[in-house]
Design an enzyme around this catalytic site. Structure first.
Site, PDB file in Angstrom:
ATOM      1  N   ASN A 182       0.890  -1.171   0.000  1.00 60.34           N
ATOM      2  CA  ASN A 182       0.000   0.000   0.000  1.00 60.34           C
ATOM      3  C   ASN A 182       0.925   1.217   0.000  1.00 60.34           C
ATOM      4  O   ASN A 182       1.497   1.585   1.025  1.00 60.34           O
ATOM      5  CB  ASN A 182      -0.870  -0.042   1.257  1.00 60.34           C
ATOM      6  CG  ASN A 182      -1.853   1.107   1.306  1.00 60.34           C
ATOM      7  OD1 ASN A 182      -1.799   2.016   0.495  1.00 60.34           O
ATOM      8  ND2 ASN A 182      -2.744   1.056   2.285  1.00 60.34           N
ATOM      9  N   ARG A 202      -2.645  -2.092  -3.408  1.00 65.55           N
ATOM     10  CA  ARG A 202      -3.867  -1.328  -3.185  1.00 65.55           C
ATOM     11  C   ARG A 202      -3.871  -0.129  -4.129  1.00 65.55           C
ATOM     12  O   ARG A 202      -2.893   0.628  -4.176  1.00 65.55           O
ATOM     13  CB  ARG A 202      -3.911  -0.846  -1.749  1.00 65.55           C
ATOM     14  CG  ARG A 202      -5.098   0.050  -1.512  1.00 65.55           C
ATOM     15  CD  ARG A 202      -5.167   0.522  -0.092  1.00 65.55           C
ATOM     16  NE  ARG A 202      -6.368   1.303   0.093  1.00 65.55           N
ATOM     17  CZ  ARG A 202      -6.406   2.479   0.727  1.00 65.55           C
ATOM     18  NH1 ARG A 202      -5.316   2.996   1.236  1.00 65.55           N
ATOM     19  NH2 ARG A 202      -7.533   3.111   0.862  1.00 65.55           N
ATOM     20  N   HIS A 244     -13.295   2.386   0.287  1.00 62.46           N
ATOM     21  CA  HIS A 244     -13.187   1.362   1.352  1.00 62.46           C
ATOM     22  C   HIS A 244     -13.758   0.016   0.882  1.00 62.46           C
ATOM     23  O   HIS A 244     -14.191  -0.796   1.702  1.00 62.46           O
ATOM     24  CB  HIS A 244     -13.966   1.776   2.630  1.00 62.46           C
ATOM     25  CG  HIS A 244     -13.370   2.913   3.381  1.00 62.46           C
ATOM     26  ND1 HIS A 244     -14.154   3.838   4.041  1.00 62.46           N
ATOM     27  CD2 HIS A 244     -12.105   3.271   3.603  1.00 62.46           C
ATOM     28  CE1 HIS A 244     -13.393   4.724   4.634  1.00 62.46           C
ATOM     29  NE2 HIS A 244     -12.120   4.397   4.380  1.00 62.46           N
ATOM     30  N   HIS A 248     -17.950   1.231   8.273  1.00 61.48           N
ATOM     31  CA  HIS A 248     -16.486   1.298   8.406  1.00 61.48           C
ATOM     32  C   HIS A 248     -16.177   2.654   9.046  1.00 61.48           C
ATOM     33  O   HIS A 248     -16.231   3.694   8.392  1.00 61.48           O
ATOM     34  CB  HIS A 248     -15.834   1.166   7.024  1.00 61.48           C
ATOM     35  CG  HIS A 248     -14.337   1.312   7.042  1.00 61.48           C
ATOM     36  ND1 HIS A 248     -13.467   0.270   6.791  1.00 61.48           N
ATOM     37  CD2 HIS A 248     -13.554   2.382   7.306  1.00 61.48           C
ATOM     38  CE1 HIS A 248     -12.225   0.696   6.890  1.00 61.48           C
ATOM     39  NE2 HIS A 248     -12.241   1.985   7.200  1.00 61.48           N
ATOM     40  N   LEU A 249     -15.889   2.637  10.344  1.00 63.35           N
ATOM     41  CA  LEU A 249     -15.662   3.893  11.077  1.00 63.35           C
ATOM     42  C   LEU A 249     -14.204   3.948  11.527  1.00 63.35           C
ATOM     43  O   LEU A 249     -13.839   3.422  12.579  1.00 63.35           O
ATOM     44  CB  LEU A 249     -16.604   3.974  12.298  1.00 63.35           C
ATOM     45  CG  LEU A 249     -18.100   3.735  12.032  1.00 63.35           C
ATOM     46  CD1 LEU A 249     -18.894   3.846  13.333  1.00 63.35           C
ATOM     47  CD2 LEU A 249     -18.632   4.707  10.986  1.00 63.35           C
ATOM     48  N   GLY A 250     -13.359   4.542  10.705  1.00 60.44           N
ATOM     49  CA  GLY A 250     -11.951   4.732  11.052  1.00 60.44           C
ATOM     50  C   GLY A 250     -11.640   6.206  10.919  1.00 60.44           C
ATOM     51  O   GLY A 250     -12.527   7.048  11.093  1.00 60.44           O
ATOM     52  N   ARG A 274     -12.480  15.154   7.797  1.00 57.71           N
ATOM     53  CA  ARG A 274     -13.310  15.466   6.615  1.00 57.71           C
ATOM     54  C   ARG A 274     -14.738  15.758   7.047  1.00 57.71           C
ATOM     55  O   ARG A 274     -15.259  15.118   7.953  1.00 57.71           O
ATOM     56  CB  ARG A 274     -13.303  14.282   5.643  1.00 57.71           C
ATOM     57  CG  ARG A 274     -12.026  14.154   4.876  1.00 57.71           C
ATOM     58  CD  ARG A 274     -11.991  12.869   4.067  1.00 57.71           C
ATOM     59  NE  ARG A 274     -11.004  11.951   4.601  1.00 57.71           N
ATOM     60  CZ  ARG A 274     -10.903  10.675   4.262  1.00 57.71           C
ATOM     61  NH1 ARG A 274     -11.731  10.154   3.392  1.00 57.71           N
ATOM     62  NH2 ARG A 274      -9.973   9.914   4.801  1.00 57.71           N
ATOM     63  N   ASP A 296      -8.532  12.565  16.601  1.00 59.04           N
ATOM     64  CA  ASP A 296      -8.414  11.184  17.061  1.00 59.04           C
ATOM     65  C   ASP A 296      -9.577  10.909  18.012  1.00 59.04           C
ATOM     66  O   ASP A 296      -9.731  11.593  19.023  1.00 59.04           O
ATOM     67  CB  ASP A 296      -7.066  11.022  17.775  1.00 59.04           C
ATOM     68  CG  ASP A 296      -6.795   9.573  18.137  1.00 59.04           C
ATOM     69  OD1 ASP A 296      -7.605   8.987  18.883  1.00 59.04           O
ATOM     70  OD2 ASP A 296      -5.783   9.036  17.679  1.00 59.04           O
ATOM     71  N   GLY A 348     -15.208   1.812  14.932  1.00 57.83           N
ATOM     72  CA  GLY A 348     -16.281   0.813  14.939  1.00 57.83           C
ATOM     73  C   GLY A 348     -15.928  -0.416  15.756  1.00 57.83           C
ATOM     74  O   GLY A 348     -16.776  -0.993  16.434  1.00 57.83           O
ATOM     75  N   GLU A 349     -14.644  -0.819  15.717  1.00 60.49           N
ATOM     76  CA  GLU A 349     -14.237  -2.020  16.456  1.00 60.49           C
ATOM     77  C   GLU A 349     -14.012  -1.743  17.926  1.00 60.49           C
ATOM     78  O   GLU A 349     -14.169  -2.639  18.759  1.00 60.49           O
ATOM     79  CB  GLU A 349     -12.929  -2.582  15.859  1.00 60.49           C
ATOM     80  CG  GLU A 349     -13.096  -3.167  14.478  1.00 60.49           C
ATOM     81  CD  GLU A 349     -11.762  -3.403  13.772  1.00 60.49           C
ATOM     82  OE1 GLU A 349     -10.749  -3.667  14.451  1.00 60.49           O
ATOM     83  OE2 GLU A 349     -11.750  -3.314  12.526  1.00 60.49           O
ATOM     84  N   GLU A 392      -8.001  -5.340   5.552  1.00 57.37           N
ATOM     85  CA  GLU A 392      -7.945  -5.007   4.128  1.00 57.37           C
ATOM     86  C   GLU A 392      -6.770  -5.688   3.440  1.00 57.37           C
ATOM     87  O   GLU A 392      -6.870  -6.100   2.287  1.00 57.37           O
ATOM     88  CB  GLU A 392      -7.862  -3.475   3.958  1.00 57.37           C
ATOM     89  CG  GLU A 392      -9.176  -2.806   4.310  1.00 57.37           C
ATOM     90  CD  GLU A 392      -9.058  -1.304   4.468  1.00 57.37           C
ATOM     91  OE1 GLU A 392      -8.627  -0.857   5.543  1.00 57.37           O
ATOM     92  OE2 GLU A 392      -9.409  -0.576   3.534  1.00 57.37           O
TER      93      GLU A 392
HETATM   94  P1  AMP Z   1      -8.397   3.450  11.519  1.00 55.18           P
HETATM   95  O1  AMP Z   1      -8.398   4.502  10.446  1.00 55.18           O
HETATM   96  O2  AMP Z   1      -9.274   2.277  11.188  1.00 55.18           O
HETATM   97  O3  AMP Z   1      -7.024   3.037  11.956  1.00 55.18           O
HETATM   98  O4  AMP Z   1      -9.087   4.123  12.812  1.00 55.18           O
HETATM   99  C1  AMP Z   1      -8.495   5.213  13.454  1.00 55.18           C
HETATM  100  C2  AMP Z   1      -9.499   5.788  14.416  1.00 55.18           C
HETATM  101  O5  AMP Z   1      -9.876   4.805  15.378  1.00 55.18           O
HETATM  102  C3  AMP Z   1      -8.949   6.983  15.225  1.00 55.18           C
HETATM  103  O6  AMP Z   1      -9.927   8.006  15.288  1.00 55.18           O
HETATM  104  C4  AMP Z   1      -8.749   6.382  16.597  1.00 55.18           C
HETATM  105  O7  AMP Z   1      -8.888   7.340  17.600  1.00 55.18           O
HETATM  106  C5  AMP Z   1      -9.900   5.392  16.642  1.00 55.18           C
HETATM  107  N1  AMP Z   1      -9.726   4.429  17.728  1.00 55.18           N
HETATM  108  C6  AMP Z   1      -8.768   3.486  17.857  1.00 55.18           C
HETATM  109  N2  AMP Z   1      -8.921   2.849  19.047  1.00 55.18           N
HETATM  110  C7  AMP Z   1      -9.990   3.399  19.667  1.00 55.18           C
HETATM  111  C8  AMP Z   1     -10.649   3.190  20.911  1.00 55.18           C
HETATM  112  N3  AMP Z   1     -10.231   2.280  21.778  1.00 55.18           N
HETATM  113  N4  AMP Z   1     -11.718   3.979  21.212  1.00 55.18           N
HETATM  114  C9  AMP Z   1     -12.146   4.924  20.344  1.00 55.18           C
HETATM  115  N5  AMP Z   1     -11.571   5.171  19.158  1.00 55.18           N
HETATM  116  C10 AMP Z   1     -10.501   4.417  18.809  1.00 55.18           C
END
Ligand code: AMP
Length: 430
Positions: A7, A93, A182, A210-212, A243, A284, A334-335, A386
């Site tokens: 990637n 990717r 995604h 998908h909540l990242g 965003r 974050d 999300g996780e 992914e």
């Molecule tokens: P990703 O793009 O999938 O790596 O997700 C990043 C996002 O996940 C960031 O906003 C992190 O703050 C959030 N995140 C990771 N661990 C946690 C957690 N334990 N509680 C809340 N948000 C989290």
């Protein structure tokens, strides 16, 4: 049967090596600050006794070629790859496949050119992805390489979902439409959800969240994406780390005419300084939740807005699908965030969705069900992967091409009937 997944970003190279017979990860790493002072590689692998091991390399890495060479060296020195002949393939990717790519595709010169033609659609991502491909082709000339597109899973969107209500010529001349992103994550998580539910994917209606850092929701019917929240670019849809997500486009006219901002400034504002960061100053989610718990009203508002917008998409996609078997949370937020999951499903009992607070609060990192016993819709947490999905699609593409020359995915395969034209061509209405 080893597969390397690459990637490639503009100043970073992320990689993971898999043994695909057992679908296990052998090594992975991230090389950051390519072409900048302070280049740093963090590699996770196994030592000679098979124990998890970590190593850091800090040395000048002037460009992507040097980056891949450093990764190669580390993979060889740690014994992860003894000889490049062990590699069945390399999966890359690629963020934007436009309408040209509806499936993973073996890379050849024609494919490289077609990916290059998508650059106007993804000016930040596709050039960096291409750079990684070109370097890998030069370094591993005899290893088959496959492009896996973030957009491909969404090629099944029906026209009423992918069209914008704009003059038709904007689509025909410029390709302005909803593409969705995604895709590898939504596809992987849908498949895993079906395994967990013990039912064939073809029978299931799912909403995948998908909540990242980036965030998107997808309505999946029978394993096919039928609507998704990201659009022409990954800016549309849910509120994200930086965003804005959905926004009245007239805000942009106002910012130009009345606030005197340039288009580039607005681009940066909406992509980099909005979302959670714009509302409360932190992007974050962990930090936002900490501040909210400490009583910061802006952080509390940001969390409320974030969850409310997820909830609105859940409602919209329930309407789009007509019936929903499961809602699936994935990616960093999300996780990991029980609070965001709870906020996103709050007061949805009328739609047949209710969470079990204890199950939702469980800190197990694995796939799990979090709905209450009486919930009509099942609610799952499914970790995304992914890279593994890219590796699996790489294997399938290489095998299809070698089993049947001319099969889908083979570099010189004829276009499938009904396949859409390559980006850059004048598009016709479907
Ligand atoms: P990703 O793009 O999938 O790596 O997700 C990043 C996002 O996940 C960031 O906003 C992190 O703050 C959030 N995140 C990771 N661990 C946690 C957690 N334990 N509680 C809340 N948000 C989290």
């Amino acid at each position: 049967m080893k597969v390397l997944v690459i990637n490639s970003g503009s100043s970073s190279l992320k990689y993971e090596l898999f043994e695909m017979r057992q679908r296990t990860s052998l090594a992975r790493g991230l090389l950051e600050r390519i072409g900048e002072p302070g280049s740093r590689l963090l590699h996770h692998g196994r030592d000679s006794a098979g124990q998890a091991d970590e190593l850091v390399r800090e040395q000048p890495v002037p460009d992507h070629r040097a980056a891949l060479r450093l990764v190669q060296t580390v993979l060889h020195q740690t014994g992860a790859i003894a000889d490049s002949a062990e590699l069945l393939g390399i999966g890359h990717r690629v963020v934007h496949g436009g309408e040209a790519f509806q499936q993973p595709t073996l890379i050849n010169q024609r494919v490289l050119e077609a990916i290059r033609r998508q650059i106007p659609l993804a000016p930040l991502h596709n050039p960096a992805n291409l750079l990684g491909i070109e370097v890998a082709l030069a370094e591993y000339a005899h290893v088959p390489q496959v492009a896996v597109f973030d957009t491909a899973f969404h090629h099944t969107l029906p026209p009423h979902a992918w069209h914008y209500a704009l003059p038709a010529e904007l689509y025909q001349r410029h390709g302005i439409r909803r593409y969705g992103f995604h895709g590898t994550s939504h596809q992987y998580v849908s498949g895993r959800a079906a395994e967990i539910l013990g039912r064939p994917l073809i029978e299931l209606n799912l909403i995948v969240l998908h909540l990242g850092n980036g965030a998107s929701a997808t309505a999946v019917r029978g394993g096919r994406s039928v609507d998704t929240s990201m659009g022409f670019t990954p800016l549309e849809g849910l509120m994200m780390g930086t965003r804005c997500g959905d926004l009245d486009p007239a805000v942009i006219f106002f910012l130009t005419r009345d606030a005197g901002l340039s288009i580039d400034q607005i681009d940066a504002l909406l992509n980099k300084d909005s979302g959670l960061r714009g509302v409360c100053g932190a992007n974050d989610m962990r930090e936002v939740l900490r501040r909210a718990a400490a009583g910061d009203p802006r952080a509390q508002l940001a969390v409320e807005m974030y969850c409310y917008r997820v909830k609105k998409y859940v409602g919209a996609y329930m309407a789009a699908l007509g019936h929903v078997d499961a809602i699936v949370f994935t990616a960093g937020i999300g996780e990991n965030s029980a609070e965001v999951r709870a906020g996103s499903c709050r007061d949805l009992d009328g739609l047949g969705i209710s969470l079990d607070p204890a199950r939702n609060a469980s800190s197990s990192g694995g796939p799990r069900a979090i709905h209450s016993d009486g919930s009509r819709v099942q609610v799952l947490v499914v970790p995304t992967d992914e890279e593994l999905e890219i590796a699996a699609q790489t294997v399938a593409c290489i095998q299809a091409a070698s089993d049947a020359p001319g099969a889908p995915g083979a570099p010189d395969a004829p276009r499938q009937p009904g396949a859409r034209g390559e980006a850059g061509e004048v598009r016709g209405e479907r």
